[in-house]
Design an enzyme around this catalytic site. Structure first.
Site, PDB file in Angstrom:
ATOM      1  N   LYS A  65       1.002  -1.231   0.087  1.00 27.22           N
ATOM      2  CA  LYS A  65       0.165  -0.038  -0.006  1.00 27.22           C
ATOM      3  C   LYS A  65       0.850   1.255  -0.022  1.00 27.22           C
ATOM      4  O   LYS A  65       0.288   2.372  -0.734  1.00 27.22           O
ATOM      5  CB  LYS A  65      -0.996   0.051   1.044  1.00 27.22           C
ATOM      6  CG  LYS A  65      -2.286  -0.893   1.058  1.00 27.22           C
ATOM      7  CD  LYS A  65      -2.988  -0.977   2.315  1.00 27.22           C
ATOM      8  CE  LYS A  65      -4.345  -1.802   2.087  1.00 27.22           C
ATOM      9  NZ  LYS A  65      -5.235  -1.591   3.057  1.00 27.22           N
ATOM     10  N   ASP A 102     -10.562   2.198   2.234  1.00 26.74           N
ATOM     11  CA  ASP A 102     -10.585   1.474   3.788  1.00 26.74           C
ATOM     12  C   ASP A 102     -11.495   2.304   4.820  1.00 26.74           C
ATOM     13  O   ASP A 102     -12.285   1.870   5.289  1.00 26.74           O
ATOM     14  CB  ASP A 102      -9.406   1.182   4.186  1.00 26.74           C
ATOM     15  CG  ASP A 102      -8.550   0.146   3.562  1.00 26.74           C
ATOM     16  OD1 ASP A 102      -9.079  -0.869   2.743  1.00 26.74           O
ATOM     17  OD2 ASP A 102      -7.359  -0.133   3.920  1.00 26.74           O
ATOM     18  N   GLY A 126      -4.558   0.062  17.593  1.00 33.09           N
ATOM     19  CA  GLY A 126      -3.652  -0.178  16.516  1.00 33.09           C
ATOM     20  C   GLY A 126      -3.138   1.071  16.105  1.00 33.09           C
ATOM     21  O   GLY A 126      -3.983   2.212  16.309  1.00 33.09           O
ATOM     22  N   ALA A 127      -1.937   0.892  15.241  1.00 29.57           N
ATOM     23  CA  ALA A 127      -1.539   2.531  14.591  1.00 29.57           C
ATOM     24  C   ALA A 127      -0.971   2.125  13.447  1.00 29.57           C
ATOM     25  O   ALA A 127       0.185   2.793  13.090  1.00 29.57           O
ATOM     26  CB  ALA A 127      -0.677   3.102  15.662  1.00 29.57           C
ATOM     27  N   GLY A 129      -1.235   0.591   9.023  1.00 30.23           N
ATOM     28  CA  GLY A 129      -1.805   1.295   7.705  1.00 30.23           C
ATOM     29  C   GLY A 129      -3.100   1.245   7.905  1.00 30.23           C
ATOM     30  O   GLY A 129      -3.777   2.316   7.273  1.00 30.23           O
ATOM     31  N   ALA A 130      -3.880   0.060   8.199  1.00 35.12           N
ATOM     32  CA  ALA A 130      -5.228   0.205   8.391  1.00 35.12           C
ATOM     33  C   ALA A 130      -5.992   1.663   9.083  1.00 35.12           C
ATOM     34  O   ALA A 130      -6.942   2.033   8.650  1.00 35.12           O
ATOM     35  CB  ALA A 130      -5.947  -0.995   8.753  1.00 35.12           C
ATOM     36  N   ALA A 153       3.388   2.892  21.947  1.00 39.84           N
ATOM     37  CA  ALA A 153       2.505   3.868  22.127  1.00 39.84           C
ATOM     38  C   ALA A 153       3.129   4.999  21.352  1.00 39.84           C
ATOM     39  O   ALA A 153       2.207   5.987  20.902  1.00 39.84           O
ATOM     40  CB  ALA A 153       3.009   4.240  23.662  1.00 39.84           C
ATOM     41  N   LYS A 155       3.843   5.361  18.206  1.00 38.20           N
ATOM     42  CA  LYS A 155       3.260   5.289  16.992  1.00 38.20           C
ATOM     43  C   LYS A 155       1.752   5.822  17.114  1.00 38.20           C
ATOM     44  O   LYS A 155       1.319   6.703  16.253  1.00 38.20           O
ATOM     45  CB  LYS A 155       3.192   4.137  16.265  1.00 38.20           C
ATOM     46  CG  LYS A 155       4.377   3.425  15.653  1.00 38.20           C
ATOM     47  CD  LYS A 155       4.666   2.128  15.264  1.00 38.20           C
ATOM     48  CE  LYS A 155       3.356   1.750  14.075  1.00 38.20           C
ATOM     49  NZ  LYS A 155       3.841   0.448  13.787  1.00 38.20           N
ATOM     50  N   TYR A 215     -11.916 -10.577  10.216  1.00 35.73           N
ATOM     51  CA  TYR A 215     -13.140 -11.409   9.976  1.00 35.73           C
ATOM     52  C   TYR A 215     -12.976 -12.856   9.678  1.00 35.73           C
ATOM     53  O   TYR A 215     -11.514 -13.096   9.383  1.00 35.73           O
ATOM     54  CB  TYR A 215     -13.918 -10.914   8.837  1.00 35.73           C
ATOM     55  CG  TYR A 215     -12.862 -10.754   7.509  1.00 35.73           C
ATOM     56  CD1 TYR A 215     -12.740  -9.601   7.044  1.00 35.73           C
ATOM     57  CD2 TYR A 215     -12.739 -12.094   6.606  1.00 35.73           C
ATOM     58  CE1 TYR A 215     -11.916  -9.443   5.995  1.00 35.73           C
ATOM     59  CE2 TYR A 215     -12.044 -12.015   5.472  1.00 35.73           C
ATOM     60  CZ  TYR A 215     -11.475 -10.452   5.252  1.00 35.73           C
ATOM     61  OH  TYR A 215     -10.592 -10.641   3.959  1.00 35.73           O
TER      62      TYR A 215
HETATM   63  P1  NDP Z   1       0.023  -3.243  10.185  1.00 32.33           P
HETATM   64  O1  NDP Z   1       0.999  -4.228   9.986  1.00 32.33           O
HETATM   65  O2  NDP Z   1       0.335  -1.941   9.289  1.00 32.33           O
HETATM   66  O3  NDP Z   1      -0.227  -2.898  11.715  1.00 32.33           O
HETATM   67  C1  NDP Z   1      -0.606  -3.747  12.765  1.00 32.33           C
HETATM   68  C2  NDP Z   1      -0.953  -3.115  14.138  1.00 32.33           C
HETATM   69  O4  NDP Z   1      -1.309  -4.261  14.893  1.00 32.33           O
HETATM   70  C3  NDP Z   1       0.277  -2.410  14.602  1.00 32.33           C
HETATM   71  O5  NDP Z   1      -0.444  -1.250  15.324  1.00 32.33           O
HETATM   72  C4  NDP Z   1       0.622  -3.495  15.711  1.00 32.33           C
HETATM   73  O6  NDP Z   1       1.467  -2.821  16.789  1.00 32.33           O
HETATM   74  C5  NDP Z   1      -0.623  -4.200  15.911  1.00 32.33           C
HETATM   75  N1  NDP Z   1      -0.345  -5.626  16.691  1.00 32.33           N
HETATM   76  C6  NDP Z   1       0.425  -6.512  16.011  1.00 32.33           C
HETATM   77  N2  NDP Z   1       0.447  -7.530  16.623  1.00 32.33           N
HETATM   78  C7  NDP Z   1      -0.214  -7.144  17.979  1.00 32.33           C
HETATM   79  C8  NDP Z   1      -0.198  -7.900  19.035  1.00 32.33           C
HETATM   80  N3  NDP Z   1       0.106  -9.181  19.271  1.00 32.33           N
HETATM   81  N4  NDP Z   1      -1.006  -7.204  20.144  1.00 32.33           N
HETATM   82  C9  NDP Z   1      -1.279  -5.957  19.890  1.00 32.33           C
HETATM   83  N5  NDP Z   1      -0.945  -5.409  18.934  1.00 32.33           N
HETATM   84  C10 NDP Z   1      -0.510  -5.847  17.827  1.00 32.33           C
HETATM   85  O7  NDP Z   1      -1.540  -3.991   9.844  1.00 32.33           O
HETATM   86  P2  NDP Z   1      -2.829  -3.222   9.053  1.00 32.33           P
HETATM   87  O8  NDP Z   1      -2.989  -2.106   9.713  1.00 32.33           O
HETATM   88  O9  NDP Z   1      -2.550  -3.355   7.456  1.00 32.33           O
HETATM   89  O10 NDP Z   1      -3.858  -4.311   9.373  1.00 32.33           O
HETATM   90  C11 NDP Z   1      -4.452  -4.569  10.594  1.00 32.33           C
HETATM   91  C12 NDP Z   1      -5.576  -5.365  10.656  1.00 32.33           C
HETATM   92  O11 NDP Z   1      -6.685  -4.791   9.994  1.00 32.33           O
HETATM   93  C13 NDP Z   1      -5.303  -6.674  10.106  1.00 32.33           C
HETATM   94  O12 NDP Z   1      -5.878  -7.668  10.818  1.00 32.33           O
HETATM   95  C14 NDP Z   1      -6.173  -6.522   8.713  1.00 32.33           C
HETATM   96  O13 NDP Z   1      -6.444  -7.847   8.405  1.00 32.33           O
HETATM   97  C15 NDP Z   1      -7.069  -5.779   9.115  1.00 32.33           C
HETATM   98  N6  NDP Z   1      -7.877  -5.059   7.728  1.00 32.33           N
HETATM   99  C16 NDP Z   1      -9.189  -5.455   7.403  1.00 32.33           C
HETATM  100  C17 NDP Z   1      -9.554  -4.671   6.516  1.00 32.33           C
HETATM  101  C18 NDP Z   1     -10.928  -4.999   6.079  1.00 32.33           C
HETATM  102  O14 NDP Z   1     -11.346  -4.664   4.674  1.00 32.33           O
HETATM  103  N7  NDP Z   1     -11.819  -5.584   6.771  1.00 32.33           N
HETATM  104  C19 NDP Z   1      -8.849  -3.720   5.434  1.00 32.33           C
HETATM  105  C20 NDP Z   1      -7.453  -3.396   5.970  1.00 32.33           C
HETATM  106  C21 NDP Z   1      -7.064  -4.126   7.102  1.00 32.33           C
HETATM  107  P3  NDP Z   1       2.866  -2.150  16.576  1.00 32.33           P
HETATM  108  O15 NDP Z   1       2.866  -0.897  15.889  1.00 32.33           O
HETATM  109  O16 NDP Z   1       3.110  -2.141  17.939  1.00 32.33           O
HETATM  110  O17 NDP Z   1       3.636  -3.131  15.805  1.00 32.33           O
END
Ligand code: NDP
Length: 269
Positions: A65, A102, A126-127, A129-130, A153, A155, A215
């Site tokens: 992305k 999104d 979360g922080a 891309g989504a 934190a 981020k 999902y």
């Molecule tokens: P990224 O990899 O960009 O970000 C992942 C985020 O999850 C970060 O904030 C990360 O924290 C956090 N994280 C990862 N593992 C853990 C954990 N074990 N405990 C707590 N926090 C955690 O992913 P995306 O933003 O692209 O996607 C996030 C979710 O959204 C995914 O599940 C994806 O499938 C879903 N999604 C769904 C869509 C839809 O259409 N339904 C569209 C887009 C995404 P840290 O910064 O500390 O690493």
């Protein structure tokens, strides 16, 4: 026939080809839509090859992305804010337009679920891309406050600063979360590994909605945890279909109906 695709890596299990095929059948639009696994080190090359074969537009998913964003010569305001695109469109003048759907997809699904956004106290977990892609559309609905909480934190704090001109937003770690919230959106990828962010028990206001962007056939760990604490919990399948519909509308100028497509997908999970 106009060609579209979704780029990702991996991409084998993408539901996008089925969703867009259903939209095309429903609207009578003559399109082909395929899934393409782009090489991790050459997204730009994969896009060029697709254009050379008649491709006019694409969806983009993990992990491309941000790379797709950098390839664009024109960006929508939402995409510029998000720093990432999930929708590419080749314009007649040769420019490449990038958009992110999104956020509008999430908001459309939240409204379908009957969620109240205006005046609501919203927590986004979360922080990544989504989350970056959904903050502006959420703030556009004038919530009472929006809190972003993340494992890292710093981020979340940085994100809150980036969007501070759009509304009341704060960011920090999970330990700084203080509810109750009317709407809690899980935008972490923790559910993928069956994990749950460490959250306080008194997170939810009465009548709260818990929304997991992930999902599946079964409720996620986050959904189950939220339901046990009195929240109505839903998953992100509707967001997936709504963001696809927004991309389809951008390419074709026709807005497809999402409800029948969502229902078919749900049954097939
Ligand atoms: P990224 O990899 O960009 O970000 C992942 C985020 O999850 C970060 O904030 C990360 O924290 C956090 N994280 C990862 N593992 C853990 C954990 N074990 N405990 C707590 N926090 C955690 O992913 P995306 O933003 O692209 O996607 C996030 C979710 O959204 C995914 O599940 C994806 O499938 C879903 N999604 C769904 C869509 C839809 O259409 N339904 C569209 C887009 C995404 P840290 O910064 O500390 O690493």
């Amino acid at each position: 026939m106009t060609r579209y695709c979704v780029f990702g890596h991996p991409i084998g299990h993408s539901k996008s080809p089925a969703i867009h095929a259903a939209f095309a059948a429903q609207t009578g639009e003559n399109i082909e839509y395929v899934a393409i696994e782009a090489p991790l080190d050459d997204f730009a090359g994969a896009w060029q090859t697709f254009v050379a074969s008649g491709g006019q537009g694409a969806n983009v998913t993990v992990p491309f992305k941000e790379e797709a964003y950098r390839l664009c010569t024109q960006l929508t305001e939402q995409a510029r804010r998000a720093g990432a695109v999930n929708t590419l469109r080749l314009l007649p003048d040769g420019n490449l337009e990038g958009d992110t759907t999104d956020g509008v997809g999430l908001v459309a699904d939240l409204k379908r679920q009957g969620a109240r956004l205006q005046g609501a106290n919203i927590l986004v977990l979360g922080a990544g891309g989504a989350v970056r892609g959904v903050l502006a559309p959420l703030l556009a609905h004038d919530p009472a406050g929006l809190t972003v909480a993340n494992r890292t934190a710093a981020k979340a704090s940085a994100l809150a600063q980036d969007f501070a001109d759009l509304g009341t937003i704060r960011g920090g770690g999970f330990d700084s979360v203080a509810g109750p919230f009317d709407l809690v959106i899980n935008g972490t990828s923790a559910s993928l590994s069956g994990e749950l962010p460490p959250l306080p028990d008194d997170l939810f206001a009465e009548g709260a909605l818990a929304y997991d962007m992930m999902y599946g056939a079964e409720p996620t760990v986050f959904m189950a945890w939220a339901a046990e604490r009195g929240a109505r919990s839903v998953d992100g399948l509707g967001m997936l279909v709504e963001q696809a519909a927004a991309s389809f509308a951008r390419w074709r100028g026709v807005v497809p109906e999402t409800a029948p497509v969502l229902s078919t997908l749900r049954q097939a999970l």
